[in-house]
Design a protein around this motif. Structure first.
Motif, PDB file in Angstrom:
ATOM      1  N   SER A   1       0.821  -1.207   0.000  1.00  0.00           N
ATOM      2  CA  SER A   1       0.000   0.000   0.000  1.00  0.00           C
ATOM      3  C   SER A   1       0.855   1.256   0.000  1.00  0.00           C
ATOM      4  O   SER A   1       0.462   2.275  -0.549  1.00  0.00           O
ATOM      5  N   ASN A   2       2.034   1.224   0.583  1.00  0.00           N
ATOM      6  CA  ASN A   2       2.905   2.390   0.610  1.00  0.00           C
ATOM      7  C   ASN A   2       3.660   2.584  -0.695  1.00  0.00           C
ATOM      8  O   ASN A   2       4.036   3.690  -1.027  1.00  0.00           O
ATOM      9  N   ALA A   3       3.885   1.522  -1.446  1.00  0.00           N
ATOM     10  CA  ALA A   3       4.717   1.608  -2.630  1.00  0.00           C
ATOM     11  C   ALA A   3       4.108   2.490  -3.711  1.00  0.00           C
ATOM     12  O   ALA A   3       4.825   3.119  -4.463  1.00  0.00           O
ATOM     13  N   HIS A   4       2.788   2.563  -3.784  1.00  0.00           N
ATOM     14  CA  HIS A   4       2.167   3.330  -4.853  1.00  0.00           C
ATOM     15  C   HIS A   4       1.357   4.504  -4.325  1.00  0.00           C
ATOM     16  O   HIS A   4       0.483   5.005  -5.001  1.00  0.00           O
ATOM     17  N   ALA A   5       1.676   4.966  -3.159  1.00  0.00           N
ATOM     18  CA  ALA A   5       0.888   6.040  -2.562  1.00  0.00           C
ATOM     19  C   ALA A   5       1.283   7.417  -3.082  1.00  0.00           C
ATOM     20  O   ALA A   5       0.624   8.389  -2.802  1.00  0.00           O
ATOM     21  N   GLY A   6       2.387   7.506  -3.857  1.00  0.00           N
ATOM     22  CA  GLY A   6       2.811   8.797  -4.373  1.00  0.00           C
ATOM     23  C   GLY A   6       3.565   9.616  -3.344  1.00  0.00           C
ATOM     24  O   GLY A   6       3.875  10.766  -3.572  1.00  0.00           O
ATOM     25  N   ARG A   7       3.891   9.036  -2.213  1.00  0.00           N
ATOM     26  CA  ARG A   7       4.584   9.789  -1.176  1.00  0.00           C
ATOM     27  C   ARG A   7       6.070   9.859  -1.499  1.00  0.00           C
ATOM     28  O   ARG A   7       6.601   9.025  -2.212  1.00  0.00           O
ATOM     29  N   LYS A   8       6.727  10.859  -0.963  1.00  0.00           N
ATOM     30  CA  LYS A   8       8.147  11.039  -1.210  1.00  0.00           C
ATOM     31  C   LYS A   8       8.926  10.649   0.042  1.00  0.00           C
ATOM     32  O   LYS A   8       8.590  11.052   1.132  1.00  0.00           O
ATOM     33  N   ALA A   9       9.961   9.871  -0.130  1.00  0.00           N
ATOM     34  CA  ALA A   9      10.849   9.532   0.966  1.00  0.00           C
ATOM     35  C   ALA A   9      12.237  10.014   0.572  1.00  0.00           C
ATOM     36  O   ALA A   9      12.894   9.388  -0.248  1.00  0.00           O
ATOM     37  N   GLY A  10      12.667  11.134   1.121  1.00  0.00           N
ATOM     38  CA  GLY A  10      13.959  11.690   0.737  1.00  0.00           C
ATOM     39  C   GLY A  10      13.907  12.162  -0.697  1.00  0.00           C
ATOM     40  O   GLY A  10      13.135  13.044  -1.032  1.00  0.00           O
ATOM     41  N   ASN A  11      14.711  11.549  -1.537  1.00  0.00           N
ATOM     42  CA  ASN A  11      14.741  11.948  -2.944  1.00  0.00           C
ATOM     43  C   ASN A  11      14.068  10.906  -3.836  1.00  0.00           C
ATOM     44  O   ASN A  11      14.412  10.759  -4.997  1.00  0.00           O
ATOM     45  N   GLU A  12      13.105  10.164  -3.309  1.00  0.00           N
ATOM     46  CA  GLU A  12      12.420   9.131  -4.076  1.00  0.00           C
ATOM     47  C   GLU A  12      10.973   9.528  -4.354  1.00  0.00           C
ATOM     48  O   GLU A  12      10.299  10.081  -3.493  1.00  0.00           O
ATOM     49  N   ILE A  13      10.530   9.249  -5.574  1.00  0.00           N
ATOM     50  CA  ILE A  13       9.143   9.464  -5.965  1.00  0.00           C
ATOM     51  C   ILE A  13       8.568   8.089  -6.311  1.00  0.00           C
ATOM     52  O   ILE A  13       9.105   7.400  -7.175  1.00  0.00           O
ATOM     53  N   PHE A  14       7.507   7.699  -5.624  1.00  0.00           N
ATOM     54  CA  PHE A  14       6.861   6.421  -5.883  1.00  0.00           C
ATOM     55  C   PHE A  14       5.675   6.643  -6.811  1.00  0.00           C
ATOM     56  O   PHE A  14       4.764   7.403  -6.487  1.00  0.00           O
ATOM     57  N   ILE A  15       5.696   5.995  -7.954  1.00  0.00           N
ATOM     58  CA  ILE A  15       4.659   6.175  -8.962  1.00  0.00           C
ATOM     59  C   ILE A  15       3.495   5.229  -8.678  1.00  0.00           C
ATOM     60  O   ILE A  15       3.694   4.043  -8.419  1.00  0.00           O
ATOM     61  N   GLY A  16       2.285   5.787  -8.743  1.00  0.00           N
ATOM     62  CA  GLY A  16       1.079   4.996  -8.519  1.00  0.00           C
ATOM     63  C   GLY A  16       0.048   5.292  -9.581  1.00  0.00           C
ATOM     64  O   GLY A  16       0.370   5.346 -10.760  1.00  0.00           O
ATOM     65  N   LYS A  17      -1.181   5.533  -9.162  1.00  0.00           N
ATOM     66  CA  LYS A  17      -2.284   5.688 -10.105  1.00  0.00           C
ATOM     67  C   LYS A  17      -2.787   7.118 -10.256  1.00  0.00           C
ATOM     68  O   LYS A  17      -3.793   7.353 -10.912  1.00  0.00           O
ATOM     69  N   LYS A  18      -2.110   8.065  -9.664  1.00  0.00           N
ATOM     70  CA  LYS A  18      -2.504   9.465  -9.804  1.00  0.00           C
ATOM     71  C   LYS A  18      -2.206   9.935 -11.234  1.00  0.00           C
ATOM     72  O   LYS A  18      -1.475   9.280 -11.965  1.00  0.00           O
ATOM     73  N   PRO A  19      -2.741  11.096 -11.621  1.00  0.00           N
ATOM     74  CA  PRO A  19      -2.451  11.617 -12.968  1.00  0.00           C
ATOM     75  C   PRO A  19      -0.951  11.815 -13.184  1.00  0.00           C
ATOM     76  O   PRO A  19      -0.211  12.174 -12.262  1.00  0.00           O
ATOM     77  N   LEU A  20      -0.530  11.620 -14.417  1.00  0.00           N
ATOM     78  CA  LEU A  20       0.874  11.672 -14.794  1.00  0.00           C
ATOM     79  C   LEU A  20       1.551  12.966 -14.354  1.00  0.00           C
ATOM     80  O   LEU A  20       2.641  12.950 -13.783  1.00  0.00           O
ATOM     81  N   MET A  21       0.905  14.100 -14.603  1.00  0.00           N
ATOM     82  CA  MET A  21       1.529  15.385 -14.305  1.00  0.00           C
ATOM     83  C   MET A  21       1.713  15.615 -12.806  1.00  0.00           C
ATOM     84  O   MET A  21       2.549  16.417 -12.403  1.00  0.00           O
ATOM     85  N   THR A  22       0.980  14.900 -11.977  1.00  0.00           N
ATOM     86  CA  THR A  22       1.186  14.971 -10.531  1.00  0.00           C
ATOM     87  C   THR A  22       2.602  14.519 -10.190  1.00  0.00           C
ATOM     88  O   THR A  22       3.297  15.139  -9.387  1.00  0.00           O
ATOM     89  N   TYR A  23       3.038  13.438 -10.827  1.00  0.00           N
ATOM     90  CA  TYR A  23       4.377  12.892 -10.566  1.00  0.00           C
ATOM     91  C   TYR A  23       5.460  13.741 -11.218  1.00  0.00           C
ATOM     92  O   TYR A  23       6.549  13.882 -10.662  1.00  0.00           O
ATOM     93  N   VAL A  24       5.169  14.312 -12.385  1.00  0.00           N
ATOM     94  CA  VAL A  24       6.129  15.206 -13.031  1.00  0.00           C
ATOM     95  C   VAL A  24       6.383  16.415 -12.131  1.00  0.00           C
ATOM     96  O   VAL A  24       7.534  16.783 -11.872  1.00  0.00           O
TER      97      VAL A  24
END
Length: 101
Positions: free
Chosen positions: A4-27
């Motif tokens: 559940s944490n792997a795709h939550a879109g949360r940031k840990a330090g300098n990491e971005i976890f990609i999930g199901k949110k809109p693409l531009m959210t992650y950009v």
């Protein structure tokens, strides 16, 4: 890390976890991190891998004047327990993006 944490879109330090949110959210999240960190790692697994690649490409191609570059890319697999109790392998990817200087 739980599934559940792997795709939550949360940031840990300098990491971005990609999930199901809109693409531009992650950009946007990646660009914000790159403003503060010299390197950001985009992580995804399973069906989110294509979205992770898209995020990296958008940053490098559309932000050409900013001088971002794709660094090492790591691929692998992870054993995950499905809801029915079976263990299955899920593909993973880590894409490093940094400022070219």
């Amino acid at each position: 890390m739980s599934a559940s944490n792997a795709h939550a879109g949360r940031k840990a330090g300098n990491e971005i976890f990609i999930g199901k949110k809109p693409l531009m959210t992650y950009v946007t999240a990646t660009l914000v991190q790159l403003a503060n960190e010299p390197m950001v790692i985009i992580k995804a697994r399973g069906k989110s891998i294509t979205r992770a690649v898209d995020v990296a490409q958008i940053i490098v191609k559309r932000m050409d004047m900013m001088g971002y570059k794709i660094g090492p890319v790591k691929i692998g697999s992870e054993a995950v327990q499905s809801p029915d109790g079976r263990i299955r392998n899920v593909s993973t990817i880590e894409v490093s993006i940094s400022r070219a200087r």
